[in-house]
Structure formats: C-alpha cells, structure tokens
Design an enzyme around this catalytic site. Structure first.
Site, PDB file in Angstrom:
ATOM      1  N   ARG A  65     -34.973   4.278  47.739  1.00  0.00           N
ATOM      2  CA  ARG A  65     -34.885   5.513  48.534  1.00  0.00           C
ATOM      3  C   ARG A  65     -35.298   5.191  49.961  1.00  0.00           C
ATOM      4  O   ARG A  65     -36.376   4.648  50.194  1.00  0.00           O
ATOM      5  CB  ARG A  65     -35.787   6.617  47.990  1.00  0.00           C
TER       6      ARG A  65
ATOM      7  N   HIS B  16     -26.984  11.239  47.822  1.00  0.00           N
ATOM      8  CA  HIS B  16     -28.046  11.398  46.806  1.00  0.00           C
ATOM      9  C   HIS B  16     -27.365  11.540  45.429  1.00  0.00           C
ATOM     10  O   HIS B  16     -27.395  12.603  44.815  1.00  0.00           O
ATOM     11  CB  HIS B  16     -28.875  12.639  47.141  1.00  0.00           C
TER      12      HIS B  16
ATOM     13  N   GLN C  48     -28.947  12.961  42.037  1.00  0.00           N
ATOM     14  CA  GLN C  48     -29.181  14.410  42.025  1.00  0.00           C
ATOM     15  C   GLN C  48     -27.928  15.162  41.557  1.00  0.00           C
ATOM     16  O   GLN C  48     -28.017  16.180  40.857  1.00  0.00           O
ATOM     17  CB  GLN C  48     -29.570  14.879  43.434  1.00  0.00           C
TER      18      GLN C  48
ATOM     19  N   ASP D   3     -29.825  23.563  50.304  1.00  0.00           N
ATOM     20  CA  ASP D   3     -30.804  22.486  50.474  1.00  0.00           C
ATOM     21  C   ASP D   3     -31.598  22.803  51.735  1.00  0.00           C
ATOM     22  O   ASP D   3     -31.209  23.706  52.497  1.00  0.00           O
ATOM     23  CB  ASP D   3     -30.056  21.135  50.605  1.00  0.00           C
TER      24      ASP D   3
ATOM     25  N   CYS E  74     -31.871  21.329  45.027  1.00  0.00           N
ATOM     26  CA  CYS E  74     -32.394  20.043  44.544  1.00  0.00           C
ATOM     27  C   CYS E  74     -33.918  19.973  44.602  1.00  0.00           C
ATOM     28  O   CYS E  74     -34.521  19.180  43.891  1.00  0.00           O
ATOM     29  CB  CYS E  74     -31.771  18.897  45.327  1.00  0.00           C
TER      30      CYS E  74
ATOM     31  N   ARG F 211     -33.218  15.740  36.272  1.00  0.00           N
ATOM     32  CA  ARG F 211     -33.303  14.479  37.006  1.00  0.00           C
ATOM     33  C   ARG F 211     -33.757  13.371  36.055  1.00  0.00           C
ATOM     34  O   ARG F 211     -33.288  12.238  36.132  1.00  0.00           O
ATOM     35  CB  ARG F 211     -34.315  14.582  38.163  1.00  0.00           C
TER      36      ARG F 211
HETATM   37  N1  NVA Z   1     -31.590  16.707  52.092  1.00  0.00           N
HETATM   38  C1  NVA Z   1     -32.929  16.516  51.594  1.00  0.00           C
HETATM   39  C2  NVA Z   1     -32.879  16.262  50.119  1.00  0.00           C
HETATM   40  C3  NVA Z   1     -34.232  16.055  49.484  1.00  0.00           C
HETATM   41  C4  NVA Z   1     -34.149  15.776  48.003  1.00  0.00           C
HETATM   42  C5  NVA Z   1     -33.594  15.366  52.323  1.00  0.00           C
HETATM   43  O1  NVA Z   1     -32.942  14.335  52.506  1.00  0.00           O
HETATM   44  O2  NVA Z   1     -34.744  15.494  52.736  1.00  0.00           O
HETATM   45  N1   CP Z   2     -34.685  16.347  44.614  1.00  0.00           N
HETATM   46  C1   CP Z   2     -35.398  15.252  44.946  1.00  0.00           C
HETATM   47  O1   CP Z   2     -34.852  14.189  45.197  1.00  0.00           O
HETATM   48  O2   CP Z   2     -36.737  15.442  44.957  1.00  0.00           O
HETATM   49  P1   CP Z   2     -37.834  14.390  45.474  1.00  0.00           P
HETATM   50  O3   CP Z   2     -37.645  14.271  46.966  1.00  0.00           O
HETATM   51  O4   CP Z   2     -39.134  15.020  45.114  1.00  0.00           O
HETATM   52  O5   CP Z   2     -37.604  13.084  44.802  1.00  0.00           O
END
Ligand code: NVA
Ligand code: CP
Length: 331
Positions: free
Chosen positions: A106, A133, A136, A230, A271, A316
């Site tokens: 990540r 992502h 997800q 989101d 998410c 998840r």
């Molecule tokens: N779009 C958000 C998703 C978090 C799971 C981010 O990248 O912060």
């Molecule tokens: N939805 C998601 O990816 O959550 P986290 O950022 O907590 O991993």
C-alpha cells in the site's frame, strides 16, 4: 479449462477476466462460509507474507493479517523499510522475493506496485495506490451479491464524489468487467482520465455493461440499486480540502439523494474510513474551518437501514483471503 490464478499478482482488476473475478468472488463466499463454520484452514500453511504499508490502514492491514492467520501463513508488517529511500524498488523486490511467498503493497504510485511485481518473482497484491484499490472492489461486489435481489450484471451502481480517485477508477473497472451499469456522478473536473473511461467503455461493450458520467444528481441516481461514495480528500492529498469541499459539497449522499433513486431498497456503500460525523480529528477540523458537520455522507444515511458499510468492511477479510489463497495457496 478450470480457472487457476496461481502465481498471479493483483495490481488492478484491468488484468483479470470476468470469469477470473467471478472465481475470486465465489472463492471468497466459500472461505467466508468456512470461517463461519469455525473451520481453521491450512491452504496457506507455512507461507511467508510481507505487508508493506507506506500509508495508514485499519481494514486492509488487519484483513491481510487475519486472513493469513486463518489459513496458516506467517506475516511481516513493514512500514519503515529502505525501499525508495536508500534502495531501489527493483533491489527491494529482488530481496523480498527471496524471503516471501507473497508481497502486499500500500502506497502512493501505481508504478511502485508494478515494479515490485516485475522484479519480486512472487505474487504482489495492491493494497491501495493513488490510482487503484482492487481488493476493495472484490469486497464490495461480494457485499452486493449478498444484499441485492438481482445478479451483478443487472445492478445499476452509482459512484458519487471524487470519481477519479482510486475508488472511482476501480469501481468503474470492476463494473465494466462484470457487465454492470456504472454511473459516475461528479463535477466534470473530477471525472477519471478520458483514456481509462474509453478503455472501460470498450470492455463494457463486450460484457453487456454500460459506463456513464453525469454532473446532474437527478439523472444519475434514478433507478440506482447501489449508491457508493468515498472521502472527498484521499490519503496523500491533504492540501486539497478547500478545492474538494467547494467542488463536492452539493454531491453529499443524503436521504434526499437516496429518495431520488426511486428505489426504497437502494443500498449505500462506503469503503471506509468515512467523514460522516465529528468524532474524528478531520471531522473536527473541517467543522472549525468550513462549518460542515458531515462530509461525503450524512450520519443519517451512514447509520440507516440502507447502509451495508460494516458488511463491506467484513468482506475485506474474506476477499483478501481469497486473493492470497488463489494466487499462492493450496487449492
Ligand atoms: N480514496 C481513499 C480510500 C481509502 C480506503 C484514500 O485513498 O484515502
Ligand atoms: N477501506 C480501506 O482500505 O480501509 P483502510 O484504509 O483502513 O485499510
């Protein structure tokens, strides 16, 4: 030919066929039932897995860890490696590939996860980049399969908000692959890149799906089975609050928007994490600076009967487990 994903990386769902995605969703459902039955698995027995996190996480990290433990694997959690600072991605990938059977990443650039996959020699799983992502989307589609009264290819799925962020891009890709009707609802400046839209329209033409974008709420949400949103400001772009609030304030998911679908059973998805109240540092600072008590979704919708966000969060675990089992496990 039976489907096998052995040795494959999951960098984006663009690389997977509709049948391969269905295979992962079916495997997730089976693994969920197995866990519900209290059966401890051995499909990842003695596998070593490293989880690299350059951004924060609750669900993704915990889902990978618990999924690994459930099926007998060992985990290393890595946040402060030499990668990208003192050592190239290529060299890091070559080292980690000697130790581990699978690598989760990540972070920021999609190119990083792609380079890891190119050089590691073991499967690499994208746990979120600025662009995609994918794990997800598997969780969200499994959740729709569990809650909707029709198959995925009959679903009208509306994503509201920053339609060019990792979630917007990935929902569009997943929906195109699964033959769904995908609608992006956002101001034009937040539509995804034209090339990605065109590529996915081509995929949708083959799968029986449909990809549309609207700026007008009424047209976009009419007849929706699912409304998803989101955060307006994703990780790594914290300086964008002014711009996003200005652009997205009128796109908040509220009861009025759900009513406009005309569907009393419309499902709400997110998410997570979500800015739906003031019980967070961000929620408080946004209230102090902009006077907003809730952002992309109202607390009312978030806590309503329409909301399946915690089923989505649970899924998840089952879908990430399926990705690991399918690519490095004994099935
Ligand atoms: N779009 C958000 C998703 C978090 C799971 C981010 O990248 O912060
Ligand atoms: N939805 C998601 O990816 O959550 P986290 O950022 O907590 O991993």
């Amino acid at each position: 030919m039976p489907i096998s994903l052995k040795g494959r990386s999951l960098l984006t769902l663009k690389d997977f066929t509709p049948l391969e995605i269905k295979y992962l969703l079916d495997l997730s459902r089976d693994l969920k039932a197995k866990k519900r039955a209290g059966i401890k698995g051995q499909t990842l027995f003695n596998k070593n897995i490293v989880l690299i996190f350059d951004k924060s996480s609750t669900r993704t990290r915990c889902a990978f860890e618990v999924a690994a433990y459930d099926e007998g694997a060992n985990i290393t959690y890595l946040t402060n490696s030499q990668m990208g600072k003192k050592e190239s991605i290529e060299d890091t990938a070559k080292v980690l590939g000697r130790y581990y059977d699978g690598i989760e990443f990540r972070g920021y650039k999609q190119e990083t996860v792609e380079a890891l996959a190119q050089y590691a020699g073991v499967p690499v799983w994208n746990g979120l980049t600025d662009t995609y992502h994918p794990t997800q989307i598997l969780a969200d589609f499994l959740t729709i399969m569990e809650h909707a009264d029709k198959p995925l290819h009959k679903i009208k799925f509306v994503f509201v908000g920053d339609a060019r962020n990792n979630m917007g891009n990935s929902y569009m890709i997943g929906a195109a692959k699964m033959g769904m009707h995908f609608v992006g609802l956002a101001p034009k400046s937040l539509f995804p890149e034209a090339k990605l839209i065109n590529d996915m329209k081509k995929v949708a033409a083959e799968t029986g799906g449909k990809i549309e974008f609207f700026e007008s709420i009424d047209t976009a949400v009419k007849g929706a089975d699912v409304i998803a949103t989101d955060v307006w400001v994703s990780m790594g772009e914290e300086e964008k609050f002014d711009e996003r609030i200005r652009l997205l304030k009128s796109y908040q998911v509220n009861m009025d928007m759900l009513k406009k679908t005309g569907n009393p059973h419309v499902i709400f998805m997110h998410c997570l994490p979500s800015c739906h109240d003031m019980n967070t540092e961000i929620g408080n600072s946004v209230f102090e600076k902009y006077g907003l008590k809730e952002m992309e979704v109202t607390d009312e919708v978030f806590r309503s009967k329409h909301s399946v966000v915690f089923d989505e969060a649970e899924n998840r675990l089952h879908t990430i487990k399926a990705v690991m089992v399918a690519t490095i496990g004994d099935v």
